[in-house]
Scaffold this active site. Sequence first.
Site, PDB file in Angstrom:
ATOM      1  N   ASN A 152       0.893  -1.175  -0.021  1.00  0.00           N
ATOM      2  CA  ASN A 152      -0.134   0.026   0.107  1.00  0.00           C
ATOM      3  C   ASN A 152       0.686   1.206  -0.032  1.00  0.00           C
ATOM      4  OD1 ASN A 152       0.505   0.691   2.837  1.00  0.00           O
ATOM      5  ND2 ASN A 152      -0.577  -1.100   3.356  1.00  0.00           N
ATOM      6  N   LYS A 177     -11.252  -4.729  18.526  1.00  0.00           N
ATOM      7  CA  LYS A 177      -9.953  -5.154  18.639  1.00  0.00           C
ATOM      8  C   LYS A 177      -9.402  -4.677  20.114  1.00  0.00           C
ATOM      9  CE  LYS A 177      -9.177  -4.930  13.729  1.00  0.00           C
ATOM     10  NZ  LYS A 177      -8.294  -4.906  12.863  1.00  0.00           N
TER      11      LYS A 177
END
Length: 397
Positions: A211, A342
């Site tokens: 990315n 998370k």
Amino acid sequence: MATAVHGKTILLIIGGGIAAFKALELVRELRRAGAHVLPVLTENGARFVTPLSLGALAGEKVRSSLWDLEDEAAMGHIQLSRAADLIVVCPATADLLARAATGQANDLASTILLATDTPVLMVPAMNVRMWLHPATQRNLATLRGDGVTVMTPDEGEMACGEFGPGRLPEVPAIMAAIAAQFGDKPLAGRHALVTAGPTHEPIDPVRFIGNHSSGKQGFAIAAALAGLGAKVTLVAGPVHLPTPVGVSRIDVITARDMAAACEAALPADIAVMVAAVADWHVATAGQKLKKGGGAPPALTMVENPDILAGIGHHAQRPALVVGFAAETEDLLANAAAKRARKGADWIVANDVSQGVFGADATHVHFVSAAGPEDWGASPKQAVAERLAKRIADHFSP
């Protein structure tokens, strides 16, 4: 504040910009706080303030020339460069930043900066376009990588009529930054784990999936935490950035490498997971994939370890876990859900559909149990400093 600078010697270099007049107020405040000020006025600085006013406020002779035989006999530029507890450059113009970053020594100010082993604090002030120019941003990165502390300029209307970042910070903020150079380090004794940059996931021995993350935000956060006294372990994906001063760096390539490095770095008090980690890797081919005239080869995708969730739910979970969310839609909803899912305490979220990767500025929202806060658009360095202060405040008694 008076306690922090009282009895300290500050060598003040005044650059040539309209904001130079504020340096006179800074001299006055430093003297009131009990500091001894050694003033150095550049040739262009003298176009905005006079040696007479500066010397009267400082109570010291103003030095300006590298070639003044009397000054060199009394206190040569080498001795002057090491005579202070701190060197402050205010205003630090684009020209002064450039010359300091490239190691030039063509006047008294630049020679002092090259010859010194004393800590340096730069207080930038310039036109917004000059501040945002890639050349200036490269120079800032170089200086910070060399251990120079550079304040983030204020944002607002300038003398030239333009609006944006580049205004000299107000004198109280400069005084606070000077005091911080001598004050306590609020994160001393804390271990911070920071991840930064992308991961590269191989397809075959030649190609990879990656990315556009530059690593700038994570590196800035690592530097800001180290500046507050933390022991910082920086796990960095494949980026070409200088290691911040005082930071221990571990270079990795893949998400699995990064997960293993983070696991090995525990225990930690703080985890700031900034890296743009690939969600999937490819079950790689042993040889380079080639075109065969038919359909492209099928790539078998395997889920990568979730590093943030792994840290957030770890048996050795740090006391404070901060995640980053790069979203393209439903920014706040996705960030809040990610925080809960998370096991993070805070999420710093930004919309990456607007070209944030690789840029020097960003617009983030800070998401905690108390809800979201819009931190607005600002340089990534400013985001790093604000987040580091928030972390320090979290651990303050």
